[in-house]
Write a protein that holds these residues in place. Structure first.
Motif, PDB file in Angstrom:
ATOM      1  N   HIS A  17      33.887 -63.421   5.893  1.00  0.00           N
ATOM      2  CA  HIS A  17      32.891 -64.101   5.071  1.00  0.00           C
ATOM      3  C   HIS A  17      31.828 -63.144   4.541  1.00  0.00           C
ATOM      4  CE1 HIS A  17      34.845 -67.680   6.478  1.00  0.00           C
ATOM      5  NE2 HIS A  17      34.616 -67.333   7.722  1.00  0.00           N
ATOM      6  N   LEU A  18      31.922 -61.858   4.892  1.00  0.00           N
ATOM      7  CA  LEU A  18      30.974 -60.896   4.370  1.00  0.00           C
ATOM      8  C   LEU A  18      31.260 -60.605   2.909  1.00  0.00           C
ATOM      9  CD1 LEU A  18      30.645 -58.230   7.207  1.00  0.00           C
ATOM     10  CD2 LEU A  18      29.071 -60.060   6.636  1.00  0.00           C
ATOM     11  N   GLU A  19      30.191 -60.532   2.113  1.00  0.00           N
ATOM     12  CA  GLU A  19      30.267 -60.120   0.718  1.00  0.00           C
ATOM     13  C   GLU A  19      31.287 -60.933  -0.070  1.00  0.00           C
ATOM     14  OE1 GLU A  19      29.867 -56.079  -0.209  1.00  0.00           O
ATOM     15  OE2 GLU A  19      29.317 -55.479   1.792  1.00  0.00           O
ATOM     16  N   THR A  20      31.341 -62.240   0.183  1.00  0.00           N
ATOM     17  CA  THR A  20      32.330 -63.075  -0.503  1.00  0.00           C
ATOM     18  C   THR A  20      31.992 -63.303  -1.964  1.00  0.00           C
ATOM     19  OG1 THR A  20      31.147 -65.019   0.330  1.00  0.00           O
ATOM     20  CG2 THR A  20      33.069 -64.274   1.576  1.00  0.00           C
ATOM     21  N   THR A  21      30.835 -62.813  -2.415  1.00  0.00           N
ATOM     22  CA  THR A  21      30.506 -62.953  -3.831  1.00  0.00           C
ATOM     23  C   THR A  21      31.106 -61.830  -4.663  1.00  0.00           C
ATOM     24  OG1 THR A  21      28.447 -61.735  -3.497  1.00  0.00           O
ATOM     25  CG2 THR A  21      28.356 -64.142  -3.329  1.00  0.00           C
ATOM     26  N   SER A  22      31.657 -60.825  -3.999  1.00  0.00           N
ATOM     27  CA  SER A  22      32.250 -59.700  -4.714  1.00  0.00           C
ATOM     28  C   SER A  22      33.762 -59.712  -4.557  1.00  0.00           C
ATOM     29  CB  SER A  22      31.690 -58.381  -4.177  1.00  0.00           C
ATOM     30  OG  SER A  22      32.357 -57.292  -4.754  1.00  0.00           O
ATOM     31  N   THR A  46      38.158 -66.088  -2.912  1.00  0.00           N
ATOM     32  CA  THR A  46      37.144 -67.044  -3.332  1.00  0.00           C
ATOM     33  C   THR A  46      36.355 -67.548  -2.131  1.00  0.00           C
ATOM     34  OG1 THR A  46      38.605 -68.948  -3.095  1.00  0.00           O
ATOM     35  CG2 THR A  46      38.663 -67.787  -5.196  1.00  0.00           C
ATOM     36  N   GLU A  47      35.239 -68.174  -2.382  1.00  0.00           N
ATOM     37  CA  GLU A  47      34.407 -68.686  -1.303  1.00  0.00           C
ATOM     38  C   GLU A  47      35.119 -69.767  -0.505  1.00  0.00           C
ATOM     39  OE1 GLU A  47      30.549 -69.861  -2.540  1.00  0.00           O
ATOM     40  OE2 GLU A  47      30.071 -67.954  -3.492  1.00  0.00           O
ATOM     41  N   SER A  49      38.219 -69.616   0.422  1.00  0.00           N
ATOM     42  CA  SER A  49      39.415 -69.041   1.026  1.00  0.00           C
ATOM     43  C   SER A  49      39.537 -69.354   2.499  1.00  0.00           C
ATOM     44  CB  SER A  49      39.412 -67.516   0.824  1.00  0.00           C
ATOM     45  OG  SER A  49      39.456 -67.199  -0.537  1.00  0.00           O
ATOM     46  N   GLY A  50      38.412 -69.434   3.205  1.00  0.00           N
ATOM     47  CA  GLY A  50      38.433 -69.771   4.619  1.00  0.00           C
ATOM     48  C   GLY A  50      39.129 -68.726   5.459  1.00  0.00           C
ATOM     49  N   ASP A  51      40.008 -69.186   6.349  1.00  0.00           N
ATOM     50  CA  ASP A  51      40.603 -68.271   7.335  1.00  0.00           C
ATOM     51  C   ASP A  51      41.954 -67.722   6.903  1.00  0.00           C
ATOM     52  OD1 ASP A  51      42.008 -70.620   7.461  1.00  0.00           O
ATOM     53  OD2 ASP A  51      41.976 -70.795   9.637  1.00  0.00           O
ATOM     54  N   LEU A  52      42.410 -68.026   5.687  1.00  0.00           N
ATOM     55  CA  LEU A  52      43.727 -67.587   5.214  1.00  0.00           C
ATOM     56  C   LEU A  52      43.638 -66.211   4.565  1.00  0.00           C
ATOM     57  CD1 LEU A  52      46.741 -68.305   4.610  1.00  0.00           C
ATOM     58  CD2 LEU A  52      45.932 -69.217   2.420  1.00  0.00           C
ATOM     59  N   ALA A  53      44.579 -65.337   4.919  1.00  0.00           N
ATOM     60  CA  ALA A  53      44.651 -64.017   4.279  1.00  0.00           C
ATOM     61  C   ALA A  53      46.097 -63.681   3.951  1.00  0.00           C
ATOM     62  CB  ALA A  53      44.058 -62.945   5.181  1.00  0.00           C
ATOM     63  N   PHE A  54      46.297 -63.130   2.750  1.00  0.00           N
ATOM     64  CA  PHE A  54      47.597 -62.621   2.326  1.00  0.00           C
ATOM     65  C   PHE A  54      47.643 -61.116   2.563  1.00  0.00           C
ATOM     66  CE2 PHE A  54      46.811 -66.344  -0.319  1.00  0.00           C
ATOM     67  CZ  PHE A  54      48.019 -67.019  -0.264  1.00  0.00           C
ATOM     68  N   ILE A  55      48.775 -60.634   3.044  1.00  0.00           N
ATOM     69  CA  ILE A  55      49.011 -59.198   3.150  1.00  0.00           C
ATOM     70  C   ILE A  55      50.121 -58.868   2.163  1.00  0.00           C
ATOM     71  CG2 ILE A  55      49.389 -57.264   4.705  1.00  0.00           C
ATOM     72  CD1 ILE A  55      47.111 -59.156   5.590  1.00  0.00           C
ATOM     73  N   VAL A  56      49.810 -58.102   1.125  1.00  0.00           N
ATOM     74  CA  VAL A  56      50.752 -57.825   0.051  1.00  0.00           C
ATOM     75  C   VAL A  56      51.467 -56.502   0.326  1.00  0.00           C
ATOM     76  CG1 VAL A  56      51.023 -57.380  -2.418  1.00  0.00           C
ATOM     77  CG2 VAL A  56      49.395 -59.114  -1.619  1.00  0.00           C
ATOM     78  N   ALA A  57      52.794 -56.547   0.409  1.00  0.00           N
ATOM     79  CA  ALA A  57      53.622 -55.373   0.668  1.00  0.00           C
ATOM     80  C   ALA A  57      54.378 -55.023  -0.613  1.00  0.00           C
ATOM     81  CB  ALA A  57      54.591 -55.651   1.812  1.00  0.00           C
ATOM     82  N   ARG A  71      47.582 -57.104 -10.013  1.00  0.00           N
ATOM     83  CA  ARG A  71      47.710 -58.418 -10.656  1.00  0.00           C
ATOM     84  C   ARG A  71      48.189 -59.462  -9.650  1.00  0.00           C
ATOM     85  NH1 ARG A  71      51.673 -61.395 -12.960  1.00  0.00           N
ATOM     86  NH2 ARG A  71      53.233 -59.769 -12.611  1.00  0.00           N
ATOM     87  N   ALA A  72      49.183 -59.100  -8.837  1.00  0.00           N
ATOM     88  CA  ALA A  72      49.667 -60.022  -7.817  1.00  0.00           C
ATOM     89  C   ALA A  72      48.578 -60.346  -6.810  1.00  0.00           C
ATOM     90  CB  ALA A  72      50.887 -59.431  -7.108  1.00  0.00           C
ATOM     91  N   ALA A  73      47.831 -59.324  -6.406  1.00  0.00           N
ATOM     92  CA  ALA A  73      46.751 -59.536  -5.438  1.00  0.00           C
ATOM     93  C   ALA A  73      45.668 -60.444  -6.023  1.00  0.00           C
ATOM     94  CB  ALA A  73      46.150 -58.193  -5.026  1.00  0.00           C
ATOM     95  N   ASP A  74      45.310 -60.225  -7.286  1.00  0.00           N
ATOM     96  CA  ASP A  74      44.279 -61.050  -7.917  1.00  0.00           C
ATOM     97  C   ASP A  74      44.710 -62.510  -7.998  1.00  0.00           C
ATOM     98  OD1 ASP A  74      42.688 -58.822  -8.209  1.00  0.00           O
ATOM     99  OD2 ASP A  74      43.170 -58.502 -10.333  1.00  0.00           O
ATOM    100  N   ALA A  75      45.991 -62.736  -8.293  1.00  0.00           N
ATOM    101  CA  ALA A  75      46.484 -64.113  -8.373  1.00  0.00           C
ATOM    102  C   ALA A  75      46.436 -64.785  -7.008  1.00  0.00           C
ATOM    103  CB  ALA A  75      47.908 -64.134  -8.929  1.00  0.00           C
ATOM    104  N   LEU A  76      46.836 -64.076  -5.946  1.00  0.00           N
ATOM    105  CA  LEU A  76      46.831 -64.656  -4.604  1.00  0.00           C
ATOM    106  C   LEU A  76      45.416 -64.844  -4.077  1.00  0.00           C
ATOM    107  CD1 LEU A  76      49.786 -62.625  -3.061  1.00  0.00           C
ATOM    108  CD2 LEU A  76      49.800 -65.038  -3.715  1.00  0.00           C
ATOM    109  N   ALA A  77      44.460 -64.046  -4.589  1.00  0.00           N
ATOM    110  CA  ALA A  77      43.069 -64.157  -4.140  1.00  0.00           C
ATOM    111  C   ALA A  77      42.443 -65.492  -4.515  1.00  0.00           C
ATOM    112  CB  ALA A  77      42.239 -63.005  -4.712  1.00  0.00           C
ATOM    113  N   ARG A  78      43.085 -66.237  -5.407  1.00  0.00           N
ATOM    114  CA  ARG A  78      42.587 -67.577  -5.723  1.00  0.00           C
ATOM    115  C   ARG A  78      42.861 -68.559  -4.587  1.00  0.00           C
ATOM    116  NH1 ARG A  78      44.639 -66.077 -11.065  1.00  0.00           N
ATOM    117  NH2 ARG A  78      46.617 -67.126 -10.658  1.00  0.00           N
ATOM    118  N   SER A  79      43.772 -68.190  -3.677  1.00  0.00           N
ATOM    119  CA  SER A  79      44.127 -69.075  -2.565  1.00  0.00           C
ATOM    120  C   SER A  79      43.684 -68.546  -1.206  1.00  0.00           C
ATOM    121  CB  SER A  79      45.650 -69.283  -2.524  1.00  0.00           C
ATOM    122  OG  SER A  79      46.116 -69.884  -3.715  1.00  0.00           O
ATOM    123  N   GLY A  80      43.291 -67.293  -1.125  1.00  0.00           N
ATOM    124  CA  GLY A  80      42.891 -66.724   0.160  1.00  0.00           C
ATOM    125  C   GLY A  80      42.420 -65.303  -0.010  1.00  0.00           C
ATOM    126  N   ALA A  81      41.950 -64.714   1.075  1.00  0.00           N
ATOM    127  CA  ALA A  81      41.625 -63.293   1.068  1.00  0.00           C
ATOM    128  C   ALA A  81      42.922 -62.498   0.927  1.00  0.00           C
ATOM    129  CB  ALA A  81      40.899 -62.914   2.351  1.00  0.00           C
TER     130      ALA A  81
END
Length: 293
Positions: A17-22, A46-47, A49-57, A71-81
Motif C-alpha cells: 500500500h506504499l506509494e499507491t498513487t504512483s 490501482t488503489e 488492487s488490494g492483496d492481489l499481485a501478478f508476477i509477469v514472466a 504493456r502487458a504489465a500495465d494492462a494487468l496493473a488495472r486488476s492488481g499490483a
C-alpha cells in the motif's frame, strides 16, 4: 550457474500500500537461491488492487524493460499490483539463460518478494519460455507440494513452499515439450541456443547471455509438470496463429491436467506478449481476481 555482479536496492518499501498513487515501477535486485542477481520492478497497481499481485514472466530474449512486457504489465496493473523481472541472462539480470531450467528460481525469488511486500494472493503469468517456467514453478512450489519426480527445491525445501508458492497460474503461448523444432521460428531459436555463433548473436544483438552447457539433468517438461499443479487454478492460453508452437501444445497441456486446467484458444492470436491484445490481458486479469484464492 554463473552469477552477475551483486546488485543494490535502489528503493526500499515494506507494504503493497506504499506509494499507491504512483505507477512508476520501483526497482530492486533480488538474489535467487542459487546466487544469481535478478533485476526486478514493482508497480502497486490501482488503489483498489488490494492483496492481489501478478508476477509477469517474459519470453526468451525479453526483459522487464521491453515495450511488450511493459504493456502487458500495465494492462494487468488495472486488476492488481505487478512484479516484473528479467530472467537470468536477460537485460540487467546476472547469470546466463538456461532457457527454462534454472529460471524457476528467478520466478520463485520474484514471488517471494511480492509476499514480502504483503501480498497474500499471487498469480504467475508467463509468456512462451516464461509460460513453461510458471508451469514448472507451480509444480515445484505449489499444487501437491512436490515436483514431478518428488524432488525438493534446492535450499528451500520448506521455505519455498510458503513464501514462493503461487495461488493461480496463467501460461500463455507455452511449449508442451522440450526440444521442439517443428516450426521455422523454433529452428532459429535452437540455432541461437546451441551454436557458438548463435550465442554471440544472442549476447550482442538481443541482450541475452545464453549458457553454453546442455541440460544435465534434463528438467521435467511442462506437460510432465501440469498434473502436479492441482489444486492450484490453472489457465492455459494459446493463439491459433502461433508461429512457434501449434495447437497440439496447449491441447496436450490441458489434457495432461485431467480436466483441471481451463483452456482458451484465441482466434487470430499469434505468439506471446506481442500478440496478446489488451482485451485478452483484461480477461486474464478478471480470471485471476476470481480464481486466486
Amino acid at each position: 550457474m554463473s552469477s552477475g555482479p551483486a546488485g543494490q536496492v535502489t528503493r526500499s518499501f515494506k507494504s503493497p500500500h506504499l506509494e499507491t498513487t504512483s505507477h512508476v515501477p520501483l526497482r530492486k535486485f533480488l538474489r535467487t537461491v542459487d546466487g544469481v542477481t535478478i533485476d526486478a520492478a514493482y508497480d502497486p497497481g490501482t488503489e483498489s488492487s488490494g492483496d492481489l499481485a501478478f508476477i509477469v514472466a517474459h519470453g526468451f530474449t525479453g526483459d522487464l524493460d521491453r515495450p511488450h512486457v511493459r504493456r502487458a504489465a500495465d494492462a494487468l496493473a488495472r486488476s492488481g499490483a505487478v512484479v516484473t523481472f528479467s530472467f537470468r541472462g536477460h537485460g540487467g539480470s546476472g547469470g546466463r539463460s538456461t532457457v527454462g531450467d534454472r529460471e524457476v528460481h528467478d520466478l520463485a525469488a520474484a514471488v517471494a518478494w511480492a509476499r514480502e511486500l504483503g501480498h497474500t494472493r499471487i498469480v504467475t503469468v508467463g509468456f512462451s519460455m516464461g509460460g513453461s517456467v510458471v508451469l514448472r514453478h507451480a509444480a515445484l512450489y505449489g499444487g501437491k507440494g512436490q515436483g514431478p519426480g518428488g524432488e525438493p527445491v534446492p535450499g528451500r525445501e520448506h521455505e519455498g513452499r510458503t513464501e514462493a508458492r503461487t495461488d493461480a497460474v496463467v501460461s500463455v503461448s507455452a511449449p508442451a515439450r522440450w526440444y521442439y523444432r517443428g516450426t521455422a521460428p523454433m529452428r532459429r531459436v535452437h540455432w541461437l541456443v546451441t551454436r557458438p555463433e548463435g550465442r554471440i548473436v544472442g549476447r550482442f544483438g538481443l541482450r541475452t547471455r545464453i549458457h553454453h552447457r546442455d541440460w544435465d539433468p534434463v528438467p521435467a517438461s511442462p506437460v510432465e509438470c501440469v498434473p502436479h499443479i492441482a489444486p492450484t487454478p490453472l489457465l492455459i492460453v494459446h493463439g491459433d496463429r502461433d508461429g512457434y508452437f501449434p495447437l497440439d501444445h496447449p491441447r496436450t497441456l490441458a489434457e495432461a491436467s485431467g480436466g483441471h486446467a481451463e483452456l482458451w484458444l484465441e482466434h487470430g492470436m499469434g505468439h506471446a506478449e506481442n500478440a496478446a491484445a489488451d482485451d485478452l490481458l483484461t480477461r486474464i486479469g478478471d480470471w485471476a481476481v476470481t480464481h486466486a484464492g
